[in-house]
Scaffold this active site. Structure first.
Site, PDB file in Angstrom:
ATOM      1  N   LYS A 107      -5.230   2.849  -2.394  1.00 38.76           N
ATOM      2  CA  LYS A 107      -4.334   2.258  -1.405  1.00 38.76           C
ATOM      3  C   LYS A 107      -5.074   1.943  -0.100  1.00 38.76           C
ATOM      4  O   LYS A 107      -4.731   0.994   0.606  1.00 38.76           O
ATOM      5  CB  LYS A 107      -3.143   3.189  -1.151  1.00 38.76           C
ATOM      6  CG  LYS A 107      -2.221   3.340  -2.371  1.00 38.76           C
ATOM      7  CD  LYS A 107      -1.613   1.999  -2.778  1.00 38.76           C
ATOM      8  CE  LYS A 107      -0.519   2.143  -3.824  1.00 38.76           C
ATOM      9  NZ  LYS A 107       0.141   0.862  -4.136  1.00 38.76           N
ATOM     10  N   SER A 150       0.867  -1.180   0.000  1.00 37.56           N
ATOM     11  CA  SER A 150       0.000   0.000   0.000  1.00 37.56           C
ATOM     12  C   SER A 150       0.903   1.230   0.000  1.00 37.56           C
ATOM     13  O   SER A 150       1.838   1.315  -0.791  1.00 37.56           O
ATOM     14  CB  SER A 150      -0.939  -0.044   1.208  1.00 37.56           C
ATOM     15  OG  SER A 150      -1.765   1.096   1.269  1.00 37.56           O
ATOM     16  N   TYR A 191      -5.315   8.645  -5.893  1.00 38.64           N
ATOM     17  CA  TYR A 191      -4.364   7.614  -5.472  1.00 38.64           C
ATOM     18  C   TYR A 191      -4.713   7.005  -4.107  1.00 38.64           C
ATOM     19  O   TYR A 191      -4.771   5.783  -3.959  1.00 38.64           O
ATOM     20  CB  TYR A 191      -2.968   8.245  -5.435  1.00 38.64           C
ATOM     21  CG  TYR A 191      -1.853   7.351  -4.979  1.00 38.64           C
ATOM     22  CD1 TYR A 191      -1.414   6.303  -5.774  1.00 38.64           C
ATOM     23  CD2 TYR A 191      -1.181   7.590  -3.770  1.00 38.64           C
ATOM     24  CE1 TYR A 191      -0.354   5.489  -5.371  1.00 38.64           C
ATOM     25  CE2 TYR A 191      -0.132   6.792  -3.365  1.00 38.64           C
ATOM     26  CZ  TYR A 191       0.279   5.740  -4.169  1.00 38.64           C
ATOM     27  OH  TYR A 191       1.324   4.947  -3.764  1.00 38.64           O
TER      28      TYR A 191
END
Length: 296
Positions: free
Chosen positions: A154, A136, A150
């Site tokens: 993650k 991650s 983004y």
């Protein structure tokens, strides 16, 4: 190792190879894969070790991913450890990011980890052994300015890892989620070219790590069966702060979370205050220069 042709993925492959592992590198660029293969082979500890390269996009077609992993297992035997390191990043203000970028990042960063994991999990459960690593990011522990496309991808890996760990733990299969900080990789260099000023200033509040250092920590934590893998004091603090209902590897780890949570929350609030201050200052400067331009 997916995303194994460069950056953290390549360094993880090297670290495992140094410990005598057989490596399967998976990435899209065939030339980069072959270059990386040559580089990794310099670190062999015995003449039986093999580095296998597979060129495939792990985010597009599950059946294709499943087939290439079957082929890899036929050549090198069952997968003992899968490292999901394929990923990409786009930075920018929410309204400036192309809409299709949200979809693309979710495909690469999330589905690109789901597909390989799905392809190996049944064999791991049958064998009653295996490790799955999801790489991650610290941006998967807290959302920051510029990471609206983004960060969610993650964060999604954390949810997948927690649910999967509960399913596979009785089968002696362990999941590790790694939260590396900013790391000196080709991907990071590319991302830095388009980072908004606010994101750059926030990133500068902590140092950039070397990929080799990050890889060593991730491999060690995965071998030990730790659920969380963090780097440095900032990483440790974030892992405590965001532990929530995530599994613990030992009673000691649970006690550390209980004892440190309060004080780390106080420190975290100071960090958040400074980040908000950076964003506010940048906005005021921008507005000032815009009004100056208008008066001219």
């Amino acid at each position: 190792v997916t995303g194994g042709s460069s950056g953290i993925g390549k360094c993880i492959a090297i670290e495992c190879y140094k410990q005598g592992a057989f490596i399967t590198l998976i990435a899209r660029d065939e030339n980069k894969l072959l270059q990386t293969k040559k580089e990794i082979e310099k670190y062999s500890v015995n003449d039986k070790q093999v580095v296998l390269c597979i060129s495939v996009d792990v985010s597009k077609d599950y059946e294709q991913v499943e087939n290439v992993l079957k082929q890899a297992q036929e050549k090198l035997g069952p997968v003992d450890m899968l490292v999901n390191c394929a990923g990409t990043s786009v930075t920018g203000k929410f309204e400036d990011i192309e809409v299709n970028s949200f979809e693309r990042l979710m495909a690469v960063n999330y589905l690109g980890s789901v597909y390989p994991s799905r392809a190996v999990i049944a064999t791991m459960k049958e064998r009653r052994m295996g490790r799955i690593v999801f790489v991650s990011s610290q941006a998967g522990q807290l959302g920051l300015f510029g990471y609206t496309a983004y960060s969610p991808t993650k964060f999604a890996l954390r949810g997948l890892a927690e649910a999967l760990q509960m399913e596979v733990k009785p089968y002696n299969v362990y999941v590790t989620v790694a939260y590396p900080p900013d790391t000196d990789t080709p991907g990071f260099a590319e991302e830095s070219k388009t980072k908004p000023l606010e994101t750059k200033l926030i990133s500068e509040t902590s140092s950039v790590c070397q990929a080799e250092q990050v890889a060593r920590v991730i491999v060690k934590d995965a071998i030990q069966g730790n659920f969380n893998s963090s780097v440095g004091s900032d990483g440790y603090m974030l892992s405590i702060l965001t532990s929530g209902m995530s599994p613990v590897t030992s009673i000691t780890e649970g006690l550390q979370q209980i004892v440190c949570m309060g004080i780390f929350r106080i420190i975290g609030l100071f960090y958040l205050g400074s980040f908000d201050s950076i964003v506010r200052r940048c906005m005021m400067q921008r507005e000032k220069s815009e009004s100056a331009d208008k008066t001219e």
